[in-house]
Design a protein around this motif. Structure first.
Motif, PDB file in Angstrom:
ATOM      1  N   ARG A  82       0.834  -1.207   0.000  1.00 48.12           N
ATOM      2  CA  ARG A  82       0.000   0.000   0.000  1.00 48.12           C
ATOM      3  C   ARG A  82       0.864   1.251   0.000  1.00 48.12           C
ATOM      4  O   ARG A  82       0.627   2.184  -0.769  1.00 48.12           O
ATOM      5  N   VAL A  83       1.896   1.262   0.878  1.00 43.19           N
ATOM      6  CA  VAL A  83       2.754   2.443   0.966  1.00 43.19           C
ATOM      7  C   VAL A  83       3.495   2.659  -0.346  1.00 43.19           C
ATOM      8  O   VAL A  83       3.542   3.771  -0.877  1.00 43.19           O
ATOM      9  N   LEU A  84       4.053   1.564  -0.891  1.00 43.58           N
ATOM     10  CA  LEU A  84       4.774   1.678  -2.160  1.00 43.58           C
ATOM     11  C   LEU A  84       3.847   2.148  -3.274  1.00 43.58           C
ATOM     12  O   LEU A  84       4.217   2.983  -4.096  1.00 43.58           O
ATOM     13  N   GLY A  85       2.635   1.612  -3.273  1.00 47.17           N
ATOM     14  CA  GLY A  85       1.673   2.005  -4.294  1.00 47.17           C
ATOM     15  C   GLY A  85       1.346   3.478  -4.221  1.00 47.17           C
ATOM     16  O   GLY A  85       1.329   4.185  -5.235  1.00 47.17           O
ATOM     17  N   VAL A  86       1.117   3.974  -3.005  1.00 46.96           N
ATOM     18  CA  VAL A  86       0.781   5.385  -2.841  1.00 46.96           C
ATOM     19  C   VAL A  86       1.972   6.258  -3.249  1.00 46.96           C
ATOM     20  O   VAL A  86       1.803   7.271  -3.937  1.00 46.96           O
ATOM     21  N   LEU A  87       3.189   5.839  -2.843  1.00 49.69           N
ATOM     22  CA  LEU A  87       4.380   6.619  -3.185  1.00 49.69           C
ATOM     23  C   LEU A  87       4.578   6.676  -4.697  1.00 49.69           C
ATOM     24  O   LEU A  87       4.849   7.741  -5.261  1.00 49.69           O
ATOM     25  N   PHE A 112       8.111  17.484 -21.299  1.00 49.11           N
ATOM     26  CA  PHE A 112       6.961  16.616 -21.536  1.00 49.11           C
ATOM     27  C   PHE A 112       7.330  15.138 -21.453  1.00 49.11           C
ATOM     28  O   PHE A 112       6.476  14.280 -21.271  1.00 49.11           O
ATOM     29  N   TRP A 113       8.618  14.852 -21.553  1.00 48.10           N
ATOM     30  CA  TRP A 113       9.054  13.449 -21.401  1.00 48.10           C
ATOM     31  C   TRP A 113       8.693  12.907 -20.028  1.00 48.10           C
ATOM     32  O   TRP A 113       8.556  11.701 -19.841  1.00 48.10           O
ATOM     33  N   MET A 114       8.506  13.836 -19.097  1.00 52.54           N
ATOM     34  CA  MET A 114       8.147  13.391 -17.745  1.00 52.54           C
ATOM     35  C   MET A 114       6.795  12.676 -17.735  1.00 52.54           C
ATOM     36  O   MET A 114       6.542  11.817 -16.905  1.00 52.54           O
ATOM     37  N   PHE A 115       5.943  13.060 -18.681  1.00 53.72           N
ATOM     38  CA  PHE A 115       4.647  12.414 -18.778  1.00 53.72           C
ATOM     39  C   PHE A 115       4.825  10.919 -19.067  1.00 53.72           C
ATOM     40  O   PHE A 115       4.191  10.068 -18.447  1.00 53.72           O
ATOM     41  N   PHE A 116       5.735  10.619 -19.998  1.00 55.84           N
ATOM     42  CA  PHE A 116       5.967   9.218 -20.346  1.00 55.84           C
ATOM     43  C   PHE A 116       6.777   8.512 -19.263  1.00 55.84           C
ATOM     44  O   PHE A 116       6.604   7.316 -19.038  1.00 55.84           O
ATOM     45  N   ALA A 117       7.636   9.263 -18.623  1.00 50.72           N
ATOM     46  CA  ALA A 117       8.398   8.679 -17.522  1.00 50.72           C
ATOM     47  C   ALA A 117       7.471   8.311 -16.366  1.00 50.72           C
ATOM     48  O   ALA A 117       7.753   7.398 -15.596  1.00 50.72           O
ATOM     49  N   ALA A 118       6.354   9.019 -16.266  1.00 48.32           N
ATOM     50  CA  ALA A 118       5.439   8.779 -15.160  1.00 48.32           C
ATOM     51  C   ALA A 118       4.610   7.520 -15.378  1.00 48.32           C
ATOM     52  O   ALA A 118       4.128   6.927 -14.411  1.00 48.32           O
ATOM     53  N   LEU A 119       4.448   7.114 -16.630  1.00 45.11           N
ATOM     54  CA  LEU A 119       3.564   5.982 -16.918  1.00 45.11           C
ATOM     55  C   LEU A 119       3.983   4.687 -16.212  1.00 45.11           C
ATOM     56  O   LEU A 119       3.134   4.017 -15.629  1.00 45.11           O
ATOM     57  N   PRO A 120       5.283   4.321 -16.240  1.00 45.13           N
ATOM     58  CA  PRO A 120       5.680   3.108 -15.498  1.00 45.13           C
ATOM     59  C   PRO A 120       5.401   3.233 -13.998  1.00 45.13           C
ATOM     60  O   PRO A 120       4.961   2.275 -13.371  1.00 45.13           O
ATOM     61  N   PHE A 121       5.654   4.429 -13.454  1.00 50.85           N
ATOM     62  CA  PHE A 121       5.361   4.650 -12.035  1.00 50.85           C
ATOM     63  C   PHE A 121       3.871   4.454 -11.779  1.00 50.85           C
ATOM     64  O   PHE A 121       3.461   3.843 -10.794  1.00 50.85           O
ATOM     65  N   PHE A 122       3.085   4.966 -12.684  1.00 50.30           N
ATOM     66  CA  PHE A 122       1.636   4.887 -12.548  1.00 50.30           C
ATOM     67  C   PHE A 122       1.176   3.428 -12.583  1.00 50.30           C
ATOM     68  O   PHE A 122       0.400   2.971 -11.752  1.00 50.30           O
ATOM     69  N   ALA A 123       1.696   2.684 -13.561  1.00 52.93           N
ATOM     70  CA  ALA A 123       1.305   1.273 -13.711  1.00 52.93           C
ATOM     71  C   ALA A 123       1.754   0.456 -12.509  1.00 52.93           C
ATOM     72  O   ALA A 123       0.997  -0.343 -11.956  1.00 52.93           O
ATOM     73  N   LEU A 124       3.017   0.688 -12.085  1.00 53.92           N
ATOM     74  CA  LEU A 124       3.558  -0.064 -10.958  1.00 53.92           C
ATOM     75  C   LEU A 124       2.823   0.287  -9.666  1.00 53.92           C
ATOM     76  O   LEU A 124       2.505  -0.581  -8.853  1.00 53.92           O
ATOM     77  N   GLY A 125       2.517   1.576  -9.518  1.00 55.77           N
ATOM     78  CA  GLY A 125       1.777   2.009  -8.337  1.00 55.77           C
ATOM     79  C   GLY A 125       0.397   1.377  -8.291  1.00 55.77           C
ATOM     80  O   GLY A 125      -0.064   0.929  -7.239  1.00 55.77           O
ATOM     81  N   LEU A 137      -0.416  -1.443  -9.614  1.00 60.01           N
ATOM     82  CA  LEU A 137      -0.224  -2.865  -9.314  1.00 60.01           C
ATOM     83  C   LEU A 137      -0.044  -3.072  -7.813  1.00 60.01           C
ATOM     84  O   LEU A 137      -0.656  -3.953  -7.206  1.00 60.01           O
ATOM     85  N   PHE A 138       0.795  -2.223  -7.203  1.00 60.56           N
ATOM     86  CA  PHE A 138       1.045  -2.353  -5.766  1.00 60.56           C
ATOM     87  C   PHE A 138      -0.224  -2.093  -4.969  1.00 60.56           C
ATOM     88  O   PHE A 138      -0.500  -2.772  -3.979  1.00 60.56           O
ATOM     89  N   LEU A 139      -0.995  -1.098  -5.414  1.00 65.95           N
ATOM     90  CA  LEU A 139      -2.245  -0.801  -4.704  1.00 65.95           C
ATOM     91  C   LEU A 139      -3.210  -1.976  -4.816  1.00 65.95           C
ATOM     92  O   LEU A 139      -3.907  -2.317  -3.863  1.00 65.95           O
ATOM     93  N   GLN A 140      -3.230  -2.600  -5.983  1.00 65.85           N
ATOM     94  CA  GLN A 140      -4.081  -3.782  -6.163  1.00 65.85           C
ATOM     95  C   GLN A 140      -3.657  -4.893  -5.210  1.00 65.85           C
ATOM     96  O   GLN A 140      -4.477  -5.527  -4.559  1.00 65.85           O
ATOM     97  N   LEU A 141      -2.337  -5.121  -5.142  1.00 70.27           N
ATOM     98  CA  LEU A 141      -1.825  -6.174  -4.274  1.00 70.27           C
ATOM     99  C   LEU A 141      -2.117  -5.845  -2.808  1.00 70.27           C
ATOM    100  O   LEU A 141      -2.401  -6.727  -2.010  1.00 70.27           O
TER     101      LEU A 141
END
Ligand SMILES: [Zn+2]
Length: 144
Positions: A24-29, A61-74, A76-80
């Motif tokens: 949960r903490v990792l997901g939120v972070l 604007f590259w930060m937008f794409f850089a954020a996508l993996p964080f978003f997906a991983l977050g 996933l962690f929230l789901q777990l």
């Protein structure tokens, strides 16, 4: 305007941190990081557009794409962390369903069309219903 207190999340975990709460903490972070990156990217995007300078382009604007993996991983962690029990629940539900379909396949043991549980025909050998007066197959009287 920086009212953010760095120590806001302190003192929440006092030794009894389970794996789920870590998720949960990792997901939120991760989600927070992704949102900050997206915020910077979008702000820079619009700042470049509203700029008077001709040919100004968004440089972050590259930060937008850089954020996508964080978003997906977050996510996933929230789901777990929050709905990790779903997988177990589904597995528990699938077993009875499998059993039921195996039982249904077991019906195929009987010859096609024969629903009888009664006497066998003396003439053709087909099993008929217990209350059948004549053979389903050949019409021979069952009562005699
Ligand atoms: Zn018969």
């Amino acid at each position: 305007m920086s009212n953010l207190t760095p120590g806001a999340a302190d003192g929440t975990s006092s030794g009894r941190s389970t794996k789920r709460s870590v998720f949960r903490v990792l997901g939120v972070l991760l989600m927070g990081t992704a949102l900050v990156l997206i915020g910077i990217a979008v702000a820079d995007f619009f700042a470049a557009f509203s700029s008077d300078e001709f040919g100004a382009e968004p440089t972050k604007f590259w930060m937008f794409f850089a954020a996508l993996p964080f978003f997906a991983l977050g996510g996933l962690f929230l789901q777990l962390g929050f709905v990790g029990a779903t997988a177990k629940y589904v597995a528990g539900e699938a077993v009875p369903v499998l059993k039921t379909s195996m039982d249904q396949l077991g019906v195929g043991r009987y010859p096609s069309g024969s629903t009888g549980s009664g006497p066998y025909c003396r003439s053709c050998g087909r099993q008929n219903d217990a209350d059948a007066r004549f053979c389903d197959s050949c019409g021979t009287s069952m009562s005699v």
